[in-house]
Design a protein around this motif. Structure first.
Motif, PDB file in Angstrom:
ATOM      1  N   HIS A  21       0.839  -1.201   0.000  1.00  0.00           N
ATOM      2  CA  HIS A  21       0.000   0.000   0.000  1.00  0.00           C
ATOM      3  C   HIS A  21       0.874   1.252   0.000  1.00  0.00           C
ATOM      4  O   HIS A  21       2.041   1.217   0.396  1.00  0.00           O
ATOM      5  CB  HIS A  21      -0.910   0.003   1.224  1.00  0.00           C
ATOM      6  CG  HIS A  21      -2.156  -0.823   1.049  1.00  0.00           C
ATOM      7  ND1 HIS A  21      -3.064  -0.587   0.051  1.00  0.00           N
ATOM      8  CD2 HIS A  21      -2.627  -1.879   1.738  1.00  0.00           C
ATOM      9  CE1 HIS A  21      -4.048  -1.455   0.140  1.00  0.00           C
ATOM     10  NE2 HIS A  21      -3.799  -2.273   1.152  1.00  0.00           N
ATOM     11  N   THR A  27      -7.348  -5.845   2.855  1.00  0.00           N
ATOM     12  CA  THR A  27      -7.124  -4.521   3.427  1.00  0.00           C
ATOM     13  C   THR A  27      -7.761  -3.465   2.533  1.00  0.00           C
ATOM     14  O   THR A  27      -7.847  -3.625   1.319  1.00  0.00           O
ATOM     15  CB  THR A  27      -5.616  -4.209   3.540  1.00  0.00           C
ATOM     16  OG1 THR A  27      -5.010  -4.393   2.258  1.00  0.00           O
ATOM     17  CG2 THR A  27      -4.930  -5.081   4.554  1.00  0.00           C
ATOM     18  N   GLY A  28      -8.181  -2.389   3.147  1.00  0.00           N
ATOM     19  CA  GLY A  28      -8.739  -1.262   2.395  1.00  0.00           C
ATOM     20  C   GLY A  28      -7.949  -0.018   2.740  1.00  0.00           C
ATOM     21  O   GLY A  28      -7.711   0.256   3.907  1.00  0.00           O
ATOM     22  N   SER A  29      -7.528   0.699   1.709  1.00  0.00           N
ATOM     23  CA  SER A  29      -6.594   1.790   1.961  1.00  0.00           C
ATOM     24  C   SER A  29      -7.040   3.096   1.319  1.00  0.00           C
ATOM     25  O   SER A  29      -7.830   3.119   0.372  1.00  0.00           O
ATOM     26  CB  SER A  29      -5.221   1.391   1.440  1.00  0.00           C
ATOM     27  OG  SER A  29      -4.392   2.512   1.322  1.00  0.00           O
ATOM     28  N   SER A  71      -8.057  -1.591  -2.706  1.00  0.00           N
ATOM     29  CA  SER A  71      -8.272  -2.619  -1.706  1.00  0.00           C
ATOM     30  C   SER A  71      -7.443  -3.799  -2.165  1.00  0.00           C
ATOM     31  O   SER A  71      -7.400  -4.101  -3.358  1.00  0.00           O
ATOM     32  CB  SER A  71      -9.755  -2.971  -1.647  1.00  0.00           C
ATOM     33  OG  SER A  71      -9.982  -3.916  -0.637  1.00  0.00           O
ATOM     34  N   VAL A  81     -10.758   3.690   0.254  1.00  0.00           N
ATOM     35  CA  VAL A  81     -11.556   2.604   0.815  1.00  0.00           C
ATOM     36  C   VAL A  81     -11.597   2.760   2.331  1.00  0.00           C
ATOM     37  O   VAL A  81     -10.566   2.896   2.975  1.00  0.00           O
ATOM     38  CB  VAL A  81     -10.957   1.233   0.437  1.00  0.00           C
ATOM     39  CG1 VAL A  81     -11.778   0.110   1.035  1.00  0.00           C
ATOM     40  CG2 VAL A  81     -10.864   1.095  -1.065  1.00  0.00           C
ATOM     41  N   CYS A 137     -13.633  -2.750   4.829  1.00  0.00           N
ATOM     42  CA  CYS A 137     -13.670  -3.938   3.990  1.00  0.00           C
ATOM     43  C   CYS A 137     -13.862  -5.166   4.856  1.00  0.00           C
ATOM     44  O   CYS A 137     -13.426  -5.192   6.007  1.00  0.00           O
ATOM     45  CB  CYS A 137     -12.389  -4.059   3.166  1.00  0.00           C
ATOM     46  SG  CYS A 137     -10.912  -4.216   4.151  1.00  0.00           S
ATOM     47  N   PHE A 152     -16.237  -3.901   0.019  1.00  0.00           N
ATOM     48  CA  PHE A 152     -15.591  -2.719   0.575  1.00  0.00           C
ATOM     49  C   PHE A 152     -16.417  -1.484   0.273  1.00  0.00           C
ATOM     50  O   PHE A 152     -17.214  -1.459  -0.659  1.00  0.00           O
ATOM     51  CB  PHE A 152     -14.132  -2.567   0.106  1.00  0.00           C
ATOM     52  CG  PHE A 152     -13.901  -2.648  -1.371  1.00  0.00           C
ATOM     53  CD1 PHE A 152     -14.148  -1.554  -2.187  1.00  0.00           C
ATOM     54  CD2 PHE A 152     -13.402  -3.817  -1.934  1.00  0.00           C
ATOM     55  CE1 PHE A 152     -13.907  -1.628  -3.542  1.00  0.00           C
ATOM     56  CE2 PHE A 152     -13.166  -3.893  -3.299  1.00  0.00           C
ATOM     57  CZ  PHE A 152     -13.412  -2.798  -4.100  1.00  0.00           C
ATOM     58  N   THR A 178     -16.379   2.815  -0.143  1.00  0.00           N
ATOM     59  CA  THR A 178     -15.466   3.923  -0.438  1.00  0.00           C
ATOM     60  C   THR A 178     -16.052   5.248   0.030  1.00  0.00           C
ATOM     61  O   THR A 178     -17.251   5.373   0.241  1.00  0.00           O
ATOM     62  CB  THR A 178     -15.173   4.015  -1.949  1.00  0.00           C
ATOM     63  OG1 THR A 178     -16.409   4.191  -2.624  1.00  0.00           O
ATOM     64  CG2 THR A 178     -14.473   2.772  -2.453  1.00  0.00           C
TER      65      THR A 178
END
Lengths: 285, 325
Positions: B51, B69-71, B76, B96, B99, B110, B112
């Motif tokens: 990420h 993971t959601g970043s 994601s 994101v 998730c 996920f 957003t």
């Protein structure tokens, strides 16, 4: 030579010592020039003893003895398999066992239990005009729960104080707010946070000559009749978990503590005669 | 108890989660590297590198083989849990925020943010299909009705998705059509975190309006309300006792103007039914952003704005404690 003794439950995994971490190596370089005997490890039964030598703050050679208790834990197959996984990412090069750079054993913290009364005291005051008092009272309660962390050594406990006076301040009528400066414990003028360490200690009694079999619930039972108890500390042996023969009991009110001393001192308990007295203010901080 | 301090992040922790068996703990922070730890001794098993921004959320599937993971770097990512290899990346238009894996682990979702003129979107993918395939479901949250979702969870039998929103709304979404099934708004500020009980029957929300609330997960009936005097960032339910932990503290921006001692950064324990606070554990020197119970209920972890994760093993005193009523 002074020695430290730190039993650590999870040390089973700290056991393998194939590669030293870089933190160790830095330490070694710093102490360079001195001849230290090599560190040794011994495993007897489920106790592993590691002996290290290092320099302490005063540049004196210290022998450090660490005792670990080895534990075997049964887990499911998938968990056991995962425990053996190869490390990856930023931990790729770490040796097995916790890395000192990422995993730190922090200081002991206690869970602070709150009694019912304190809560009720807060909830009873729904009158908006009292909200300010309520707020201050909340603060007071909050600080009261901070035991021992911020003790002001300059304000020693005034020994002559009347026990009743202080107790009155603590259990004062719910609606009545007593500013800190007027509270009994805070008469030592000047300090903005009046001796909160002392307040705790004032209602603390020390019980000695307890038998080894004594447990905390026993003490709870024994001292409950005298009034609400804030905290019980029973000194226990690290390894055997048996009582060391003394305990401290914090009451909410000094009155109750006084009552307890009067009644229990000389009381026969488990074939021993209890000795109960006021706890001396701790001088260690 | 002597907590283990896990120091694997450079910035504030955003979420921590245990896997189903409780032997691993996942942590994500406002730095770009999620970490995974052994809960037995606090040893770091590894980190997931890839990420490029804040990672807001993390989840692990039921057999602990994959991690999601959601970043905020507009993606994601799906990872192999045991090797840290990135298996797939879904690019998004805005960051994101949450998730989750579905209960079966075959589906992911996920959500957003509303950002850069993009409306908040909820997406669902089937991870058994090739990485670049179309989402199984993707729909825009109508921002005239409610604001962006802050957290999400899969409902029972994968029939609906539960989301907690920026304005305090809780909503159920049909997972076949993307239709809004129903919504309630009991919180007055944003819902920071939601967690299901171990039997998935009740839902605990943590909100900035200084309360945590307990809902029936299937109907969103409000059951209990836990009041505190500070914003609640995260709340967790004990799997074995009727206890709830609330983690919070002042806003991060107010922290510098308050002393740590009065900072109220302690984890607060409430009785699930009586809504009464009975205990506190201090330790963090910033607000707690995420709390989680170990699945066996004998320990819990908290991650704070200070960047540390603290793993606490309960003392006997905790198990002996009975609330006097």
């Amino acid at each position: 030579m002074p020695s430290e003794d730190k039993p650590i439950a999870w040390a089973a995994y700290a056991a393998e010592n194939e590669k030293t971490s870089w933190a160790d190596q830095v330490e070694e370089e710093e102490t360079g020039g001195m001849d230290f005997p090599p560190s040794s490890e011994k495993v007897i039964g489920d106790i592993k003893t590691v002996i290290d030598y290092k320099l302490n703050k005063d540049d004196k050679k210290v022998k450090v003895i660490r005792k670990y208790k080895l534990e075997v834990k049964k887990t499911s197959k998938s968990v056991a398999r995962r425990k053996l996984l190869k490390k990856f990412g930023l931990s790729k090069d770490d040796p097995s066992g916790p890395n000192k750079a990422t995993t730190i054993i922090s200081e002991e913290v206690m869970m602070q239990f709150m009694s019912n009364k304190e809560e009720e005291l807060l909830q009873d005051q729904d009158d908006p005009t009292l909200s300010k008092f309520k707020h201050q009272l909340q603060y007071y309660m909050f600080f009261k729960n901070f035991k021992g962390t911020a003790r002001d050594p300059s304000t020693e406990e005034p020994k002559k104080e009347e026990p009743e006076e202080n107790a009155g301040a603590q259990s004062g009528a719910p609606g009545k707010y007593i500013p800190p400066s007027l509270r009994a414990g805070g008469s030592a003028a000047g300090s903005s946070m009046p001796s909160r360490g002392n307040r705790d200690e004032q209602a603390t009694i020390r019980v000695t000559n307890l038998s080894e079999e004594t447990k905390e619930p026993d003490l709870q039972e024994l001292f409950k009749p005298f009034g609400p108890i804030q905290r019980i500390y029973l000194a226990k042996d690290k390894h055997t978990q048996q009582s060391k023969g003394f305990a401290f009991i914090n009451f909410h009110n000094r009155e109750d503590a006084a009552k307890a001393i009067k009644s229990v001192c000389g009381f026969g308990y488990d074939h021993l005669i209890l000795n109960v007295e006021w706890a001396k203010p701790s001088t260690t901080n | 108890m002597r907590p283990l301090m896990l120091q694997g992040h450079e910035r504030a922790i955003t979420q921590i989660k245990y896997n189903r068996e409780g032997d691993l703990l996942f942590s994500v922070a406002k730095d770009a590297t999620p970490n995974v730890w052994y809960t037995i001794n606090g040893e770091r098993l590894g980190s997931y590198g890839g990420h490029r921004g804040t990672v807001w959320a993390i989840d692990c599937n039921w057999d602990s083989t994959k991690v999601l993971t959601g970043s905020a770097d507009l993606s994601s990512k799906l990872w192999d849990c045991e090797t840290g290899v990135c298996l797939n990346t879904w690019e998004t238009k805005s960051s994101v925020r949450s998730c989750n894996f579905s209960y079966c682990g075959n589906m992911i979702n996920f959500t957003t943010d509303r950002q850069m003129k993009h409306e908040p979107r909820i997406s669902v993918y089937d991870i058994r299909e090739p990485g670049d395939s179309e989402p199984a479901l993707s729909f825009v949250v109508d921002t005239k009705e409610m604001s962006k979702p802050m957290c999400s969870l899969w409902g029972a039998l994968n029939e609906y998705l539960i989301t907690g929103h920026d304005d305090g709304t809780l909503a159920h979404w049909d997972l076949k059509t993307g239709e809004l099934l129903h919504s309630v708004r009991d919180h007055t500020h944003l819902i920071k975190d939601m967690q299901l009980s171990s039997d998935q029957m009740t839902l605990l929300t943590a909100s900035k309006d200084k309360t945590a609330k307990l809902y029936e997960a299937a109907t969103l009936n409000l059951l209990k309300n836990y009041k505190t005097d500070r914003p609640v960032n995260s709340a967790a339910m004990s799997p074995i006792r009727d206890h709830v932990i609330l983690g919070g503290g002042q806003e991060a921006m107010e922290v510098t103007t308050t002393i740590t001692k009065a900072g109220k950064f302690d984890a607060r324990f409430f009785h699930l039914v009586f809504e009464q606070e009975f205990g506190r554990v201090k330790g963090h020197f910033g607000p707690i952003n995420s709390v989680a119970f170990h699945p066996n209920g004998k320990s819990y972890s908290s991650g704070g704005e200070d960047g540390f994760v603290r793993m606490h093993e309960f003392d006997q005193a905790y198990f002996d404690f009975q609330l006097e009523c």
